[in-house]
Design an enzyme around this catalytic site. Structure first.
Site, PDB file in Angstrom:
ATOM      1  N   LYS A   1      -1.406   7.662  -9.114  1.00  0.00           N
ATOM      2  CA  LYS A   1      -2.314   8.399  -9.630  1.00  0.00           C
ATOM      3  C   LYS A   1      -2.146   7.746 -10.840  1.00  0.00           C
ATOM      4  CE  LYS A   1      -4.905   9.437  -5.981  1.00  0.00           C
ATOM      5  NZ  LYS A   1      -5.527   9.232  -6.134  1.00  0.00           N
TER       6      LYS A   1
ATOM      7  N   TYR B   1       2.924   8.107  -4.934  1.00  0.00           N
ATOM      8  CA  TYR B   1       1.333   9.147  -5.001  1.00  0.00           C
ATOM      9  C   TYR B   1       1.404   9.103  -6.839  1.00  0.00           C
ATOM     10  CZ  TYR B   1      -2.448  12.729  -4.211  1.00  0.00           C
ATOM     11  OH  TYR B   1      -4.184  12.504  -4.064  1.00  0.00           O
TER      12      TYR B   1
HETATM   13  N1  LIG Z   1      -7.560  16.944  -1.207  1.00  0.00           N
HETATM   14  C1  LIG Z   1      -6.923  17.573  -2.408  1.00  0.00           C
HETATM   15  O1  LIG Z   1      -7.049  18.179  -2.969  1.00  0.00           O
HETATM   16  C2  LIG Z   1      -6.588  15.900  -3.485  1.00  0.00           C
HETATM   17  C3  LIG Z   1      -5.837  16.421  -4.632  1.00  0.00           C
HETATM   18  C4  LIG Z   1      -5.764  15.435  -5.776  1.00  0.00           C
HETATM   19  C5  LIG Z   1      -6.109  13.707  -5.168  1.00  0.00           C
HETATM   20  N2  LIG Z   1      -6.986  13.602  -4.028  1.00  0.00           N
HETATM   21  C6  LIG Z   1      -7.659  12.444  -4.492  1.00  0.00           C
HETATM   22  O2  LIG Z   1      -8.957  12.641  -3.476  1.00  0.00           O
HETATM   23  C7  LIG Z   1      -8.821  11.499  -2.347  1.00  0.00           C
HETATM   24  C8  LIG Z   1      -9.929  11.584  -1.426  1.00  0.00           C
HETATM   25  O3  LIG Z   1      -8.697  12.765  -0.626  1.00  0.00           O
HETATM   26  P1  LIG Z   1      -8.639  13.655   0.918  1.00  0.00           P
HETATM   27  O4  LIG Z   1      -8.461  14.989   0.575  1.00  0.00           O
HETATM   28  O5  LIG Z   1     -10.211  13.212   0.630  1.00  0.00           O
HETATM   29  O6  LIG Z   1      -7.963  12.181   1.893  1.00  0.00           O
HETATM   30  P2  LIG Z   1      -8.532  12.955   3.451  1.00  0.00           P
HETATM   31  O7  LIG Z   1      -6.866  11.960   3.799  1.00  0.00           O
HETATM   32  O8  LIG Z   1      -9.096  13.529   3.782  1.00  0.00           O
HETATM   33  O9  LIG Z   1      -8.866  11.355   3.126  1.00  0.00           O
HETATM   34  C9  LIG Z   1      -8.380  10.017   2.884  1.00  0.00           C
HETATM   35  C10 LIG Z   1      -9.680   8.987   3.700  1.00  0.00           C
HETATM   36  O10 LIG Z   1      -9.550   7.709   3.506  1.00  0.00           O
HETATM   37  C11 LIG Z   1      -9.279   6.868   3.938  1.00  0.00           C
HETATM   38  N3  LIG Z   1      -8.860   5.497   3.629  1.00  0.00           N
HETATM   39  C12 LIG Z   1      -7.025   5.961   4.139  1.00  0.00           C
HETATM   40  N4  LIG Z   1      -6.630   4.500   3.674  1.00  0.00           N
HETATM   41  C13 LIG Z   1      -7.558   3.755   3.511  1.00  0.00           C
HETATM   42  C14 LIG Z   1      -7.222   2.407   3.293  1.00  0.00           C
HETATM   43  N5  LIG Z   1      -7.180   1.419   3.584  1.00  0.00           N
HETATM   44  N6  LIG Z   1      -9.255   1.846   3.017  1.00  0.00           N
HETATM   45  C15 LIG Z   1      -9.807   1.644   3.536  1.00  0.00           C
HETATM   46  N7  LIG Z   1      -9.615   3.531   4.047  1.00  0.00           N
HETATM   47  C16 LIG Z   1      -8.766   4.456   3.721  1.00  0.00           C
HETATM   48  C17 LIG Z   1      -8.853   7.656   5.137  1.00  0.00           C
HETATM   49  O11 LIG Z   1      -9.109   7.125   7.009  1.00  0.00           O
HETATM   50  C18 LIG Z   1     -10.005   8.755   5.315  1.00  0.00           C
HETATM   51  O12 LIG Z   1     -11.261   9.298   5.623  1.00  0.00           O
HETATM   52  C19 LIG Z   1      -7.917  10.386  -2.547  1.00  0.00           C
HETATM   53  O13 LIG Z   1      -7.714   9.487  -3.163  1.00  0.00           O
HETATM   54  C20 LIG Z   1      -6.907  11.838  -3.001  1.00  0.00           C
HETATM   55  O14 LIG Z   1      -5.299  11.101  -3.723  1.00  0.00           O
HETATM   56  C21 LIG Z   1      -7.409  14.533  -3.268  1.00  0.00           C
END
Ligand SMILES: NC(=O)c1ccc[n+]([C@@H]2O[C@H](COP(=O)([O-])OP(=O)(O)OC[C@H]3O[C@@H](n4cnc5c(N)ncnc54)[C@H](O)[C@@H]3O)[C@@H](O)[C@H]2O)c1
Length: 302
Positions: free
Chosen positions: A169, A165
């Protein structure tokens, strides 16, 4: 009053859940026509379904907006192309792409399988390339250019049990900066968000987070970056958490030491600590604190 994104066409990968859903709803509320691209998978990328993308499209339509769903795996080249061609065939152009889709497969490096590595790199890093590449090819030729927005993470600076990951990133930051450099002359911008928000992904973090916000707190910055008001901003990485927005620095050389001719290992050993030293590794300091807290029986804070 016209919305911030009136008349724009925006595609959001991962738009069916978490932060992507909040971005899709906010973009639609500001007048954008929204393509909700989501494979509808579990946290590790399992059990795909078109339900989550369809549900967000239904929410947008019910609120009076315009949206369509595409339930493809964004790590595939043809998915990026289909996403862009669907938007162009439906609405005539594509003004913004927001790459939010992501999964987690956590494992210590020495136990990580090739599949765990490949799946995470493919969804995050290649999942940015597939849509950026297809969208940039259209945006560079259309009046008004376009905006590409990636999603990175603080885990970029190092993370335990997340080498896949963290590497993805870090790659996304470099991809965004290279994209910005390569296409600024076509009026296409590329920026990146590092969010922290309460979603199912954040629920996985094994410690109490001092900084945490809602997915809806991240959306306004994305809407702004997609808008005409942000045409001067490119190549940037912004943290978005709760009421905080911060801009990241670009890694650069801090200190140097020189010798005449070529360094020997012996001379390096003698001079390196005083000559250039080391850069601080906040994650190592944090891990030391965590060990202390664990020894005292408390849940550590990040
Ligand atoms: N939530 C946090 O605190 C946080 C922190 C740092 C980074 N991020 C990044 O923000 C982004 C969103 O995270 P989140 O927390 O909303 O995650 P989440 O798991 O709630 O949502 C991710 C979405 O991506 C979709 N997805 C996964 N694989 C896929 C694919 N191959 N094709 C199409 N869709 C796909 C899933 O179905 C899901 O709806 C991610 O890139 C994550 O790494 C989140």
């Amino acid at each position: 009053m016209a919305g911030f994104l009136e008349g724009k066409v925006v595609a959001v990968t991962g738009g069916g859940g978490g932060i992507g859903r909040a971005v899709a709803l906010a973009a639609a509320a500001e007048g954008a026509k929204v393509l909700v691209a989501d494979y509808g998978v579990g946290m590790a990328g399992e059990d795909p379904s078109s339900e989550v993308a369809d549900a967000v499209v239904a929410e947008i339509t019910k609120a009076g907006g315009e949206a369509i769903a595409v339930a493809d795996d964004i790590s595939r080249m043809e998915s990026g192309e289909r996403l862009v061609s669907t938007a162009v065939e439906t609405w005539g152009r594509i003004d913004g792409v927001v790459a939010v889709a992501g999964i987690l497969r956590e494992r210590m490096l020495f136990n990580m399988s090739e599949d765990e590595w490949d799946a995470v790199i493919a969804t995050h890093l290649k999942g940015h390339f597939t849509v950026f590449r297809a969208a940039a090819a259209v945006m560079r030729k259309q009046e008004g250019g376009g905006s590409l927005i990636g999603f990175t993470s603080g885990a970029f600076a190092g993370s335990v049990a997340q080498a896949n990951y963290s590497a993805a990133k870090g790659g996304i930051v470099s991809l965004v900066r290279s994209t910005a450099a390569g296409i600024f002359k076509y009026d296409v911008t590329a920026n990146c968000i590092a969010p922290i928000a309460k979603t199912r992904m954040a629920a996985n973090v094994p410690m109490a987070l001092n900084e945490i916000g809602e997915a809806e707190d991240v959306a306004p910055l994305v809407v702004y970056l997609l808008s005409d008001r942000a045409r001067h901003i490119t190549g940037q990485v912004y943290t978005a958490v709760g009421g905080k927005i911060a801009v990241w620095s670009i890694p650069t050389e801090l200190r140097a030491m020189y010798t005449t001719g070529r360094w020997t290992p012996e001379a390096i050993a003698e001079h390196i600590d005083r000559g250039v030293g080391q850069e601080k590794m906040p994650i190592l300091e944090f891990l030391a604190k965590m060990r202390e807290a664990a020894a005292a029986g408390a849940k550590p804070n990040a």
